[in-house]
Each structure stands twice: as structure tokens, then as C-alpha cells.
Design a protein around this motif. Structure first.
Motif, mmCIF file in Angstrom:
data_model
loop_
_atom_site.group_PDB
_atom_site.id
_atom_site.type_symbol
_atom_site.label_atom_id
_atom_site.label_comp_id
_atom_site.label_asym_id
_atom_site.label_seq_id
_atom_site.Cartn_x
_atom_site.Cartn_y
_atom_site.Cartn_z
ATOM 1 N N ASP A 445 0.827 -1.205 0.000
ATOM 2 C CA ASP A 445 0.000 0.000 0.000
ATOM 3 C C ASP A 445 0.864 1.259 0.000
ATOM 4 O OD1 ASP A 445 -2.201 -1.493 -0.043
ATOM 5 O OD2 ASP A 445 -2.854 -1.089 2.012
ATOM 6 N N ARG A 446 1.907 1.202 0.815
ATOM 7 C CA ARG A 446 2.784 2.367 0.902
ATOM 8 C C ARG A 446 3.377 2.692 -0.481
ATOM 9 N NH1 ARG A 446 6.014 3.750 5.619
ATOM 10 N NH2 ARG A 446 5.948 1.632 6.393
ATOM 11 N N LYS A 447 3.778 1.606 -1.163
ATOM 12 C CA LYS A 447 4.389 1.778 -2.477
ATOM 13 C C LYS A 447 3.352 2.305 -3.479
ATOM 14 C CE LYS A 447 7.399 -0.598 -5.778
ATOM 15 N NZ LYS A 447 6.644 -0.090 -6.919
ATOM 16 N N GLN A 448 2.153 1.764 -3.398
ATOM 17 C CA GLN A 448 1.114 2.223 -4.333
ATOM 18 C C GLN A 448 0.819 3.705 -4.145
ATOM 19 O OE1 GLN A 448 -2.171 -0.418 -3.761
ATOM 20 N NE2 GLN A 448 -1.420 -1.904 -5.269
ATOM 21 N N ALA A 450 2.921 5.972 -2.856
ATOM 22 C CA ALA A 450 4.097 6.730 -3.314
ATOM 23 C C ALA A 450 4.110 6.800 -4.836
ATOM 24 C CB ALA A 450 5.374 6.080 -2.791
ATOM 25 N N ASP A 451 3.834 5.653 -5.494
ATOM 26 C CA ASP A 451 3.856 5.611 -6.957
ATOM 27 C C ASP A 451 2.786 6.538 -7.544
ATOM 28 O OD1 ASP A 451 5.856 3.814 -6.727
ATOM 29 O OD2 ASP A 451 4.699 2.055 -7.395
ATOM 30 N N ALA A 452 1.591 6.487 -6.956
ATOM 31 C CA ALA A 452 0.503 7.309 -7.486
ATOM 32 C C ALA A 452 0.834 8.797 -7.353
ATOM 33 C CB ALA A 452 -0.792 6.980 -6.760
ATOM 34 N N LEU A 453 1.425 9.172 -6.197
ATOM 35 C CA LEU A 453 1.775 10.578 -5.995
ATOM 36 C C LEU A 453 2.896 10.997 -6.943
ATOM 37 C CD1 LEU A 453 1.561 10.836 -2.095
ATOM 38 C CD2 LEU A 453 0.022 11.893 -3.776
ATOM 39 N N ALA A 454 3.866 10.088 -7.134
ATOM 40 C CA ALA A 454 4.984 10.400 -8.027
ATOM 41 C C ALA A 454 4.466 10.612 -9.451
ATOM 42 C CB ALA A 454 6.019 9.277 -7.993
ATOM 43 N N LYS A 455 3.525 9.731 -9.831
ATOM 44 C CA LYS A 455 2.996 9.837 -11.185
ATOM 45 C C LYS A 455 2.250 11.164 -11.371
ATOM 46 C CE LYS A 455 0.392 7.388 -14.716
ATOM 47 N NZ LYS A 455 -0.565 8.466 -14.946
ATOM 48 N N TYR A 456 1.537 11.547 -10.343
ATOM 49 C CA TYR A 456 0.786 12.803 -10.386
ATOM 50 C C TYR A 456 1.738 13.992 -10.579
ATOM 51 C CZ TYR A 456 -2.205 16.636 -8.774
ATOM 52 O OH TYR A 456 -2.904 17.821 -8.667
ATOM 53 N N GLU A 457 2.868 13.970 -9.823
ATOM 54 C CA GLU A 457 3.866 15.038 -9.952
ATOM 55 C C GLU A 457 4.419 15.080 -11.369
ATOM 56 O OE1 GLU A 457 4.522 17.456 -7.855
ATOM 57 O OE2 GLU A 457 2.978 16.573 -6.560
ATOM 58 N N SER A 477 -8.890 4.629 -0.571
ATOM 59 C CA SER A 477 -8.988 3.190 -0.342
ATOM 60 C C SER A 477 -7.660 2.602 0.120
ATOM 61 C CB SER A 477 -9.458 2.484 -1.606
ATOM 62 O OG SER A 477 -8.445 2.558 -2.569
ATOM 63 N N LYS A 478 -6.596 3.375 0.049
ATOM 64 C CA LYS A 478 -5.288 2.875 0.498
ATOM 65 C C LYS A 478 -4.979 3.271 1.940
ATOM 66 C CE LYS A 478 -4.264 1.163 -3.414
ATOM 67 N NZ LYS A 478 -5.139 -0.008 -3.358
#
Ligand code: HEC
Ligand code: HEC
Length: 711
Positions: A445-448, A450-457, A477-478
Motif C-alpha cells: 500500500d505504501r508503495k502504491q 508513493a507511486d501514485a503521488l509520483a505519477k501525479y507530480e 482506499s489505500k
């Protein structure tokens, strides 16, 4: 075909004989359908009811909607059986006549409840009062088990056969690698301990499934299943020869005995199996003979039942379990496997004869890192019942990150840690503020996140307008850590949660969710848990005449909706549950700590249309412990956390926990003849600084575990 019918005959004869020879319960139930005992009713029961009950339960004044003058001797007739069951339950629990009324003599109560139980059995109704049903354990008053008056009653522990559990069957089936066998056994549904000696015999469909499995196994052993390159088991192959010698048949039977029953066959058994081979081979050829013999060993009652008859020496009205009985009992107390080589060797060489011997073997198994002890965690799971969290459906909208499976895994892990540390186990279970937080999914979950936020940036850099239109990712949901009141994933686990928010398993989200409803808390069930499993009290079942529903009133809090149970008729039962359970209003039904409560109110929207809105109202978490008769235990409790912290320190709650451990490891309810065992287990626990191992070892070396009463 003919070979099959032979195989069927042998085990059934043996099983029937074994079961018939055993007085499984102290008073064997009379056959269903026998004539009602009208004389017993007239001579014993009716006069008793007239003297003690009828003034409150008659046609004019029918307290609890019960008119006892309308009940007759014939239980099978009309609605009598349910009412009689309630009478037996209330009387054996010491609840009727009620407090304040003149109390009858215990022997007279027993005579009446005994009559009712016998008559219920005749009417084909057994249940609540069946020995070892584990619903009746708390009915034994605590002072008869602990304290100065306790410990004088003689052992009351009839010989028994205990059917193996589905877990044991599944482990044993692993000896036949590559075969998928359907599970013939099932455990009763519902809360509490499931694998008890009351689970009973083999019904038709269980026997049929055992038989199909035995045939599948035999075919596999003999390579009759037409799988390429498959050869029969070496020791069994000669059975398929046109005319095997007696020595070859004996060798095959010995192999099968060792594999399935973990022992050598006796001379008369060898003779019987050789005869079975000959008879079946005459009709079905060598294949028929071979199958019949192998299946018959698999169908021996010994393979499906744990013998706890007390086949050892008798003295002073009791018989000790034979060494092999002890070996199996000890192995199945801790694991789902048959005894290992060392246990069997100890049994066969006279080194499993004394409590000290048993203690040595128990210590060895506990210390062996390779031997799993699944029964220990299972005890805690069944005692707490938090595993039920996965069965309570929750709407995802109010809390999208709810993940029941993750919550259960967290509590499992917490319990494992406490059991592994083996120090102050009971107190820790009810007071620790340590917790795991979705420990099996956190990293993912932590990785998901982080990945989602990174992608947004990244998206923002590439195409700011498009990213802005889309908005930041929805991570609701995370955010599963919210169940534990945290603001982020913990850096390491277990974490310490605020001490005023969490105190042990009863404040873990898994337990709270398991004892909740789809849309709200279930204060009644939570209170019942505390009443029964921490205070050792009883609550009679909901009467069938009650429509157990709270008013549908979304503008009221749960506490307010529960006011209906304060009617005199309801309160007799509900006062034992509700004030305990309402302390858990500290949490919402997802297990989240809260300081305010939400209700739904009617509102008017901007256009003047009627709609609903959420309103915050002050939270009331006050609870009350009463009716235990112990000033150290009774008293108000401002919240669940304080309630469990206080109870965890009392002798009463700890001893009730010991009573539960007793039931799990003995597979039956305690009775006054077990007081010595219970007090010794409690002392062993205390003297060892709160060691679960010491408690279990004490139980497994006790009179109640190792002896059976001799008739
Ligand atoms: C002083 C009055 C009084 C006496 C005496 C009395 N009861 Fe009751 N009984 C009640 C009341 C009040 C209730 C309803 C409240 C409750 O369920 O606790 C009740 C409820 C019951 C119920 C539950 C009915 C149901 O629907 O489940 C049973 C069974 C019962 N009594 C049996 C007995 C028996 C048996 C005796 C005699 C040994 C007895 N009672 C003596 C007052 C009495
Ligand atoms: C003889 C004891 C007894 C009496 C009398 C009784 N109850 Fe109960 N009630 C129980 C028990 C025990 C439960 C808990 C059942 C469970 O384990 O979920 C219960 C549960 C309930 C529930 C929750 C049901 C659910 O699972 O959602 C409601 C609501 C309720 N009772 C209302 C009432 C009302 C209203 C009355 C009086 C008209 C009443 N009860 C009388 C014993 C009683």
C-alpha cells in the motif's frame, strides 16, 4: 462390488461394538421415541413446579409469557419441548426462581433438570444441556471451582471417544501425496470452541465420504487408478499376486496399520484381515481382496476417533489413560498430527506413565521449532472470535480503506507475539497498546501511494492543465492505517497506539468489527462476550417470542435506540449485556477510535426539498460492571479501555480465562470435580509469571486430562 460390501461390514461391526461398549456420557440418553415418564412428572416435577414456580407462571400471571401449568409430561406434544428446554436452561443456570425468591435444594433442581433432559432426548431434542456442548460451562458457579470450598468433589470424567477434527484428518491425508480427498468431517457452526468431544459419532453422509476417500486411497496405493508409470506401494504389491502367501498378506496389513493407525496389528487382527482378504478375493479376485483389506484398515474406528477410554490401570474409582491414549491426547492437544516417533516410543517403553513424563514431552514439543503448534493460536482465535470480522459485510462508502482480512491478520500477529513472549499473557492480551497495522499489506500500500503521488507530480510537469483538470489521485482506499487512528503508515511494526485509545484484543479493530453489524456497533453482542468470557456469567438465549430488533431511528444514537430493552421483561437479560457493551461505543463499527458520534437528521436543501444530513452529537462511552458479587470487579467504567484494563487485573477474569482454556484443551465443560485441575492451572500460570505454556502444561498433566472415572 461384492468386495466393497465386505469392506463395509468389517469396520461397521467394529465401530458399532466400540461405541456400544463405551458409556460416552455418565447417563446414557434414552432412545428417541420411548414413552414419556408420566410417573416422574407426577411424582417429582409437578410438585416442584407447584412449590417454586407456579405462583409467577400460571394462566393468569404468566411471567415471561410462560404458563407452567399448561405443560404436560409429553414433551413431544405441541410446543412443550421449547418451553421445557428453557425451564432446564434457566434452572441449571441458577436463574429461576429469581433472586430474592426462596431457593430450592440443589438436589431437587438436579432431579427436575435431569427429568427434563431425559424427556427431551426421548423427543429427539438435545442441545443446550448436552455434556460438553460448551454452552453450559459457565453454569457451574465460580466458587465451586476456585476458592476455599472448591476441590472436594470427586473426578467426574466419563470415558469417551472423541472424533478427530477436520484439521487432523487433513494432516493425516497429507501422507497420500497428490491425492485430493474431500473433507468428511465438519465442525459445528457458531461462536466458541468447535472441536469438542461432544461433536459425536459418524452420520451416514460422513461415513459415505470416509468410504469414498478410503477407496480412492487404496486405489492409489495399489496403482489401480490407471495413471501411467504408477506402481503399487512395494509392501502392498504382493496382494495383487494371484495367490499371496499369509506372510505377504500379514506384511501388507502391518504396513497399512503402521501408516494409518501408528501401531502393529495384534495376532487376532492379522487373522481377521487374512480372512477378509480370502473372502473378498473369492468374489472380486486379488484386486478385490487387496482393496477390501486396505479400505478396512482405513475405516477402523481408531482412524476416526481418539480413544480416551482410560484403558490403563484402575484405582480409587478412576482409570488412567493407557500410554498410547496419552500419546495421542498430548499430540492432538498441541498439533493436528498424530504423535511423532518420540512420543510413540515413550509410550511403548513405559516412559509416558507419570505426569512428569507428560510434562517432559509437552516441554519437548513446545521447544521444538519444527513442530507447529496450531492449536495454541486456534484457542485464542476461538476464544476471542475476532476472525469473524471477515464475515461482517461493510458498505465501502463511509470508509473505503476497510480491509477485514488485514485486520484479522494484525490481531493474529499480535496474539502470536504475546504468546511467543509468554509473559503475563492474559494481562497483555487485554491491556497492550501495541498493534500491527495492516502489516501484511502495508509495504504494498505504501508503495502504491508513493507511486501514485509520483505519477501525479510527473503528469503535472508534462501537462499541468490536464493534471489539474484530473486532480490529485484518490487514495482513500489505500489509507487503511486510519482504522487504527494513525495519520500515516507506521515506520515500523508493531506500533504503540495511544494508551487511552487501545487496550488489547477487545479494542483491536478485528474484534470490534467481528462484533458489529453492517451499519453500526453491536453493543449487545460485545456485552455478552464480556459477561460470558471475562466475567464467567450467563445470559439466557433470546426467547423465541421476542422480536429482537431495535427501532429504526437514524436520528438516535445506538444507546438511545437500545432504550427499548429497558422494559422489565427485557431488562432481566439485557442488564447483563448492555451496560458492558455500551462502553465500547468508544469505537465506531469499523473499529476506529472516536470522540464524537454521528446521527442522521432531516434537513432541507437549498431548493427547499426535504433531505437528510449528518449531525455530530456528544459521545457517551460509559459502562457498568455489576452482578459479579465481587467489589473488586463491580463498578462503573467510563470507557471500554478502562473497563478491560480493570478486568484484566482481577482474579475473577483470569480464572474465567483458565476455565476457557480448560474447555478447549479438555474438549468438554468443567464441573466441580475439575476444581483441583483448574486451581492448579491458575497457580501454575501465576507462579510462572503468566506463562501460557505453564498453564497448558498444567492442564495436560492434570487428573482431568489423564484420568477417566471408572463405573
Ligand atoms: C417471583 C416470580 C418468579 C418465580 C417464583 C419464578 N419465575 Fe420464572 N420468570 C419470572 C419473570 C419475571 C420472568 C421474565 C423475565 C426473565 O426472563 O428473566 C421469568 C422467566 C422465566 C423463563 C423464561 C421464559 C422464556 O420465554 O424464555 C423461564 C423458563 C422460567 N421463568 C422458569 C421458571 C421456573 C422453572 C421457575 C421455578 C423453578 C420459575 N421460573 C420461578 C418470574 C418468576
Ligand atoms: C431471556 C433473555 C432475553 C430476554 C428476555 C430478551 N432478550 Fe434480547 N437478547 C438476548 C440475548 C442473549 C441476545 C444476544 C443474541 C446474540 O448473541 O446476538 C439478545 C439480543 C437482542 C437484540 C439484538 C439482536 C441482534 O442480533 O441484532 C435485540 C434488539 C434485543 N435482544 C431486544 C430485546 C427486546 C426488545 C426484549 C424485550 C421485549 C428482549 N430482547 C428480551 C436475551 C434476551
Amino acid at each position: 462390488m461384492a468386495a466393497r460390501s465386505h469392506a463395509l461390514v468389517v469396520p461397521f461391526v467394529a465401530l458399532a461394538a466400540a461405541l456400544a461398549a463405551v458409556p460416552v456420557h455418565s447417563a446414557d440418553p434414552p432412545p428417541a421415541g420411548a414413552a414419556p415418564d408420566a410417573a416422574g412428572f407426577k411424582g417429582t416435577v409437578q410438585p416442584f413446579l407447584t412449590a417454586h414456580c407456579v405462583r409467577c407462571h400460571n394462566a393468569k400471571k404468566a411471567e415471561g409469557k410462560l404458563d407452567l401449568t399448561a405443560l404436560g409430561a409429553d414433551l413431544a406434544a405441541g410446543k412443550g419441548a421449547d418451553a421445557w428446554q428453557a425451564v432446564a436452561d434457566r434452572m441449571s443456570a441458577g436463574e429461576m426462581p429469581p433472586e430474592g425468591a426462596k431457593q430450592p435444594d440443589p438436589a431437587a433442581i438436579k432431579a427436575v433438570t435431569g427429568w427434563v433432559e431425559r424427556e427431551l432426548a426421548k423427543a429427539g431434542k438435545t442441545g443446550a444441556t448436552a455434556p460438553g456442548s460448551l454452552r453450559t460451562g459457565n453454569h457451574v458457579p465460580h466458587h465451586l471451582l476456585f476458592g476455599p470450598d472448591a476441590g472436594k468433589a470427586p473426578l467426574d470424567n466419563p470415558p469417551r471417544l472423541w472424533r478427530v477434527s477436520p484439521f487432523i484428518y487433513a494432516e493425516a491425508a497429507k501422507a497420500f501425496k497428490g491425492l485430493t480427498l474431500a473433507q468428511p468431517f465438519a465442525l459445528p457452526p457458531g461462536d466458541g470452541f468447535k472441536d469438542t468431544a461432544a461433536v459425536g459419532g459418524l452420520d451416514e453422509s460422513t461415513t459415505a465420504q470416509l468410504m469414498r476417500n478410503a477407496e480412492t486411497i487404496a486405489d492409489e496405493q495399489l496403482a489401480l487408478r490407471k495413471v501411467a508409470n504408477k506402481k503399487p506401494v512395494k509392501e502392498l504389491a504382493p496382494l495383487l499376486d494371484p495367490a499371496p502367501t499369509r506372510a505377504q498378506i500379514d506384511a501388507a496389513v502391518q504396513y497399512q496399520f503402521q501408516l494409518v493407525l501408528k501401531r502393529k496389528p495384534a495376532a487376532d487382527e492379522l487373522k481377521r484381515f487374512a480372512e477378509l482378504y480370502a473372502a473378498a478375493a473369492k468374489l472380486g479376485g486379488p484386486e478385490g481382496g487387496a482393496r477390501a483389506v486396505l479400505v478396512a484398515v482405513l475405516m477402523q474406528p481408531e482412524a476416526s476417533f481418539r480413544s480416551e477410554l482410560g484403558l490403563g490401570a484402575a484405582a480409587g474409582g478412576k482409570r488412567v489413560l493407557a500410554p498410547r491414549e496419552v500419546a495421542f491426547a498430548v499430540a492432538y492437544a498441541l498439533t493436528d498430527r498424530a504423535p511423532d516417533a518420540e512420543l510413540l516410543k515413550a509410550a511403548d517403553t513405559g516412559k509416558l506413565a507419570t505426569p512428569a513424563d507428560v510434562s517432559r514431552e509437552v516441554a519437548r514439543i513446545f521447544a521444538d521449532p519444527k513442530a507447529d503448534k496450531p492449536r495454541v493460536l486456534r484457542f485464542f482465535r476461538e476464544y476471542f472470535g475476532y476472525g469473524g470480522a471477515t464475515e461482517v459485510f461493510k458498505d465501502a462508502k463511509p470508509f473505503p480503506a476497510h480491509n477485514a482480512r488485514g485486520l484479522v491478520e494484525d490481531t493474529d500477529r499480535l496474539v502470536r507475539d504475546i504468546v511467543a513472549a509468554d509473559k503475563d499473557v492474559f494481562v497483555e492480551l487485554f491491556t497492550t497498546n501495541k498493534s500491527y497495522v495492516h502489516h501484511t499489506t502495508t509495504e504494498r500500500d505504501r508503495k502504491q501511494v508513493a507511486d501514485a503521488l509520483a505519477k501525479y507530480e510527473e503528469d503535472k510537469k508534462k501537462d499541468p492543465a490536464k493534471a489539474a483538470a484530473k486532480g490529485p489521485p484518490n487514495l482513500e482506499s489505500k489509507r487503511s492505517y486510519l482504522a487504527y487512528g494513525l495519520s500515516d503508515f507506521p515506520a515500523s511494526q508493531p506500533v504503540e497506539l495511544p494508551k487511552d485509545q487501545r487496550a488489547g484484543v477487545l479494542t483491536q479493530p478485528a474484534w470490534l468489527v467481528a462484533n458489529s453489524e453492517n451499519f453500526d456497533n453491536h453493543a449487545i453482542r460485545r456485552g455478552k462476550w464480556v459477561r460470558e468470557r471475562l466475567l464467567g456469567g450467563t445470559v439466557p438465549d433470546v426467547p423465541i417470542t421476542v422480536d429482537a430488533q431495535l427501532p429504526d431511528a437514524p436520528h438516535k444514537t445506538l444507546r438511545e435506540r437500545m432504550e427499548v430493552t429497558k422494559q422489565a421483561y427485557c431488562w432481566g437479560c439485557h442488564k447483563r449485556m448492555n451496560p458492558l457493551g455500551l462502553a465500547f461505543e468508544q469505537f465506531d463499527h469499523f473499529g476506529r477510535f472516536r470522540t464524537q458520534e454521528q446521527v442522521t437528521v432531516e434537513a432541507t436543501d437549498a431548493k427547499g426539498k426535504k433531505t437528510t444530513a449528518l449531525k455530530l452529537v456528544p459521545l457517551d462511552t460509559s459502562g457498568l460492571v455489576d452482578g459479579t458479587g465481587d467489589p473488586a470487579v463491580d463498578g462503573p467504567a467510563p470507557s471500554a479501555v478502562e473497563l478491560v484494563r480493570r478486568l484484566a487485573k482481577t482474579d475473577r477474569a483470569r480464572q474465567v480465562f483458565v476455565r476457557h482454556a480448560f474447555r478447549f484443551w479438555m474438549g468438554r465443560d468443567e464441573n466441580p470435580g475439575d476444581a483441583r485441575t483448574l486451581m492448579a492451572a491458575d497457580q501454575a500460570y501465576l507462579k510462572s509469571g503468566g506463562s501460557m505454556r505453564a498453564l497448558v502444561t498444567s492442564l495436560l498433566t492434570s487428573e482431568s486430562f489423564l484420568y477417566r472415572t471408572a463405573k
